[in-house]
Design a protein around this motif. Structure first.
Motif, PDB file in Angstrom:
ATOM      1  N   SER A  87      -9.532   5.802  -9.042  1.00 11.75           N
ATOM      2  CA  SER A  87      -7.936   5.294  -9.740  1.00 11.75           C
ATOM      3  C   SER A  87      -7.170   6.066 -10.434  1.00 11.75           C
ATOM      4  O   SER A  87      -8.186   7.419 -10.300  1.00 11.75           O
ATOM      5  N   SER A 121      -5.008   8.032 -13.185  1.00 15.22           N
ATOM      6  CA  SER A 121      -5.301   7.591 -14.746  1.00 15.22           C
ATOM      7  C   SER A 121      -4.098   7.905 -15.470  1.00 15.22           C
ATOM      8  O   SER A 121      -2.999   9.095 -15.084  1.00 15.22           O
ATOM      9  N   GLY A 135      -6.237  -1.764 -12.407  1.00 15.42           N
ATOM     10  CA  GLY A 135      -7.529  -0.963 -12.493  1.00 15.42           C
ATOM     11  C   GLY A 135      -7.349   0.357 -13.045  1.00 15.42           C
ATOM     12  O   GLY A 135      -8.609   0.933 -13.574  1.00 15.42           O
ATOM     13  N   ALA A 156      -7.325   3.537 -14.852  1.00 16.98           N
ATOM     14  CA  ALA A 156      -7.820   4.581 -16.493  1.00 16.98           C
ATOM     15  C   ALA A 156      -7.128   4.730 -17.192  1.00 16.98           C
ATOM     16  O   ALA A 156      -5.690   5.524 -17.335  1.00 16.98           O
ATOM     17  N   ASN A 206     -10.813  -1.588 -18.632  1.00 14.74           N
ATOM     18  CA  ASN A 206     -10.495   0.066 -18.693  1.00 14.74           C
ATOM     19  C   ASN A 206      -9.363   0.641 -19.527  1.00 14.74           C
ATOM     20  O   ASN A 206      -8.542   1.774 -19.457  1.00 14.74           O
TER      21      ASN A 206
END
Ligand SMILES: Cc1cc2nc3c(=O)[nH]c(=O)nc-3n(C[C@H](O)[C@H](O)[C@H](O)COP(=O)(O)OP(=O)(O)OC[C@H]3O[C@@H](n4cnc5c(N)ncnc54)[C@H](O)[C@@H]3O)c2cc1C
Length: 506
Positions: A2, A4, A25, A27, A136
């Motif tokens: 995923s 950032s 999802g 981060a 997250n």
């Protein structure tokens, strides 16, 4: 893997970004220069939360239905938390005139026209505590971002790859796939990109007013005044506008907005006793602020430098940056009178999620983000700016002796004051539609452009003041000269100063 995301700023825009992107999802790390709230207690936080990065934290705030709707749809738990902490609902029913209340039949959609209001410290603390529970998302407090880490891309486009700053006094560099700049109205990172050559276009002008807020607390065991038996708790006298913002836990605040040109009144209102004296002169405020109802708390919080500012990060179809998404006040600022800044930030965060999910191409993402923001927010921005411009003219006219309105000005004022304002105080369905524009649920002028609605407005306007008399609200307060006399201000001081300035300018 995923993506950032680094978000600069844990104010309303940063927190809305987390709310919007967390379910995807990604981060998410939020970097905030100020420390976390000192307590879970709204009263302690209100008094002690030191917010150098958000100087307007003790100004009155309300969330319009557009933002409330976003929260309700995606994070009902946050709506419940706001309620638990004491945030208040201002419902559609509370906006009705006395005439309308007699025949009001609620419909399910009325719930979508609800405002949330509270002390901003409480609103922000509730959002922040909720965001901290999202799996997250991490918030790093005491992290001051000094610079964006950039590299030049082909065609003069500035690519943003990370941030460089200080955390608890130590230098720290971080990289990420996406950088969201939610550093607020004083955010300087976007200016760094402009200095580095990013072609970001900016339009900027004064909103023409200053804001002054004082907080009050209801006396023990005393209720807020009823809306049924009292004049509206907000009003516009041209030389001053005012409103009550019900708050959490027995608190409320009064905000007055004063045109830039009224310098003597601006000085006077900063004095807590004179601020209070002004509230007692306004029939809609007096029931809230009289000594049997409540007591004032603390100083008058003044706020200037209020601007309309729009920044385009894509000019003529060419993005200025890559991987960089500003939102909130650092991208678009509006006059706080419309209460739309937080909704602008939340809508931008929604647009961001949509474009990030739509494509991985960095150029397409920037272009799509810009397009969506323009379509979603520009109509409100332009509408507000036009209203600001005419309010600025009106305030200047009040200081121009012998000024005579043109027939066009009189016609327009008549249409709005004796047509639109009266029609929405008679007709509940018309008020519903007007409120949809106010709440950013549709284009602000759309309701009035529908032939059926325009016909209703013209009907009431044509009936004349005599037949419409029951719908006129009581005068919100004294005339300018009278209030100045009560406050021992020379009403001519600003008249003469303005005349002198205009002579010099000519
Ligand atoms: C007087 C006034 C009244 C208002 N009333 C309303 C209202 O009733 N309703 C409404 O919707 N809007 C209102 N607004 C507008 C609203 O407050 C803003 O639109 C909203 O706060 C914008 O959110 P933001 O995240 O862009 O900025 P902010 O909420 O100001 O947050 C910016 C954050 O970034 C942090 N930060 C800044 N620089 C850095 C850095 N370099 N490194 C790390 N962190 C940084 C700051 O500390 C801050 O926490 C009002 C504004 C004013 C001025």
């Amino acid at each position: 893997m995923s993506e950032s995301v680094l978000v600069v700023g844990a104010g309303i825009g940063g927190l809305c970004t987390a709310l919007s992107l967390a379910p995807t999802g990604r981060a998410i790390t939020i970097l905030e220069r100020d420390q976390a709230p000192p307590s879970h207690d709204p009263d302690v936080t209100f008094l002690d939360w030191h917010r150098q990065g958000a100087g307007h934290i003790r100004q009155s705030h309300a969330f319009l239905a557009r933002l409330r709707g976003i929260i309700k749809a995606s994070h009902p738990g946050l709506l419940a938390k706001l309620k638990d902490m004491g945030a208040r609902d201002l419902t559609f029913e509370m906006m009705l005139s006395d005439i309308q209340r007699q025949s009001y039949q609620p419909v399910p959609l009325d719930e979508d026209l609800t405002i949330i209001t509270s002390r901003r410290t409480t609103l922000e603390m509730a959002m922040r505590e909720y965001v901290e529970t999202l799996a997250n998302v991490t918030i790093r407090s005491g992290f001051f971002v000094r610079r964006l880490v950039t590299r030049e891309h082909a065609g003069g486009i500035v690519e943003v790859v990370g941030v460089s700053g200080e955390e608890s006094g130590n230098p720290v560099d971080l990289t990420a796939d996406i950088i969201v700049d939610a550093s607020g109205k004083s955010g300087f990172l976007i200016e760094q990109l402009m200095e580095e050559g990013a072609n970001i276009k900016e339009e900027i002008e004064s909103a023409g007013i200053l804001y002054y807020t004082r907080h009050y607390r209801l006396l023990p065991g005393v209720e807020e005044p009823s809306r049924r038996d009292n004049p509206p708790p907000n009003g516009d006298l041209g030389y001053i506008k005012f409103g009550v913002f019900p708050g959490d836990n027995g608190c409320f605040s009064i905000t007055v907005a004063i045109p830039e040109v009224e310098i003597e009144l601006r000085k006077a209102v900063l004095n807590p006793d004179r601020f209070h004296a002004i509230t007692l002169q306004m029939p809609g405020l007096e029931p809230w602020t009289n000594a049997k109802r409540s007591e004032p708390r603390g100083k008058v919080h003044g706020m200037g430098d209020l601007l309309s500012r729009w920044r385009d990060i894509v000019v003529d179809g060419v993005p200025a940056t890559r991987n960089y998404f500003p939102l909130g006040d650092t991208l678009i600022r509006t006059n706080p009178l419309y209460g739309r800044g937080c909704s602008f930030a939340a809508v931008s965060a929604e647009c961001l999620r949509e474009v990030l999910d739509e494509t991985n191409d960095p150029v397409a993402r920037q272009i799509a983000y810009h397009k969506r923001l323009t379509a979603e927010l520009r109509p409100y921005y332009l509408n507000q700016r036009a209203q600001d411009r005419s309010a600025i003219k009106r305030a200047k006219r009040a200081l121009t002796p012998g000024y005579k309105k043109s027939w066009r000005t009189r016609l327009l004022e008549g249409f709005f004051e004796d047509g639109v304002a009266i029609a929405v105080r008679y007709d509940i369905s018309l008020l519903r539609e007007a409120m949809r524009g106010f709440h950013m649920l549709e284009h602000p002028n759309k309701w009035l452009s529908r032939p059926r609605n325009l016909a209703k407005v013209l009907f009431y306007w044509a009936r004349g003041k005599k037949r419409n008399a029951p719908a006129y609200p009581p005068k919100p307060g004294p005339d300018r000269e009278e209030l100045m006399r009560i406050l021992a201000i020379d009403p001519q001081a600003d008249v003469m100063r303005l005349a002198q300035e205009e002579r010099v300018a000519a």
